[in-house]
Motif scaffolding. Sequence first.
Motif, PDB file in Angstrom:
ATOM      1  N   PHE A  68      48.356  47.440  55.952  1.00  0.00           N
ATOM      2  CA  PHE A  68      49.051  48.723  56.030  1.00  0.00           C
ATOM      3  C   PHE A  68      48.156  49.844  55.525  1.00  0.00           C
ATOM      4  N   TYR A  72      49.044  53.639  53.920  1.00  0.00           N
ATOM      5  CA  TYR A  72      50.080  54.542  53.456  1.00  0.00           C
ATOM      6  C   TYR A  72      49.439  55.843  53.003  1.00  0.00           C
ATOM      7  N   GLN A  96      50.043  59.015  50.335  1.00  0.00           N
ATOM      8  CA  GLN A  96      50.800  59.367  49.138  1.00  0.00           C
ATOM      9  C   GLN A  96      50.356  60.725  48.620  1.00  0.00           C
ATOM     10  N   ALA A 125      56.307  59.172  46.472  1.00  0.00           N
ATOM     11  CA  ALA A 125      56.146  57.777  46.861  1.00  0.00           C
ATOM     12  C   ALA A 125      55.307  57.674  48.131  1.00  0.00           C
ATOM     13  N   PRO A 126      54.718  56.528  48.374  1.00  0.00           N
ATOM     14  CA  PRO A 126      53.926  56.345  49.594  1.00  0.00           C
ATOM     15  C   PRO A 126      54.788  56.419  50.850  1.00  0.00           C
ATOM     16  N   PHE A 175      54.666  55.410  55.065  1.00  0.00           N
ATOM     17  CA  PHE A 175      54.000  54.528  56.023  1.00  0.00           C
ATOM     18  C   PHE A 175      53.215  55.315  57.054  1.00  0.00           C
ATOM     19  N   TYR A 226      50.230  50.015  60.710  1.00  0.00           N
ATOM     20  CA  TYR A 226      50.192  48.578  60.436  1.00  0.00           C
ATOM     21  C   TYR A 226      49.322  47.916  61.488  1.00  0.00           C
ATOM     22  N   LEU A 274      46.313  54.908  50.857  1.00  0.00           N
ATOM     23  CA  LEU A 274      46.321  53.566  50.267  1.00  0.00           C
ATOM     24  C   LEU A 274      46.235  52.506  51.347  1.00  0.00           C
TER      25      LEU A 274
END
Lengths: 117, 109
Positions: free
Chosen positions: B33, B35, B37, B42-43, B45, B48, B87
């Motif tokens: 994944f 992400y 942030q 919060a992270p 999406f 993927y 991330l």
Amino acid sequence: GAVVSQHPSRVICKSGTSVKIECRSLDFQATTMFWYRQFPKKSLMLMATSNEGSKATYEQGVEKDKFLINHASLTLSTLTVTSAHPEDSSFYICSARPGTTDYNEQFFGPGTRLTVL
Amino acid sequence: GQNIDQPTEMTATEGAIVQINCTYQTSGFNGLFWYQQHAGEAPTFLSYNVLDGLEEKGRFSSFLSRSKGYSYLLLKELQMKDSASYLCAVVDSNYQLIWGAGTKLIIKP
């Protein structure tokens, strides 16, 4: 879809008190929920994994008696920081994983910033 | 041990293209994944990948090579709002997410 809420978003408490943080999946059933903490400028650190109806699995170094996790339903998990101390001040984030996805995506709550005085 | 490596910080110019690399060594692999942030949040999406190749989604693309244990996130037509940490996270054989430390991307006008 796939919204996760967290409450409260911010909490300030005195040293020695306990704080409960709620994590809810609003539009899906979460068979698994995760609790993370994040220090400034650091990555997410997994604290524990909880499956509905069973005990949480804690990561090494995380005190289970200090960080109580309850996953009583498919839409709610709670993290209670017991006898909080200033070193527990951090950003706590929960995530939830639906049982139906086949690629293991986690949906994150907005996080709770805990400050212990 | 399990390890995810990504650069700590990168700087790019508004309107340009930037590539953020991620290399991993994990016990098993069940997907990767990316992400985004923003500070204090919060992270969220981004992408993927579980099969080799490039996945394109608007201005963002993600590439995976499982044989090399390597992925990158490509951001095109950079905007100031893209300033954030990115991330990289790998799903291991136990279906746990192993997180990289994140790459802080600074966009300059």
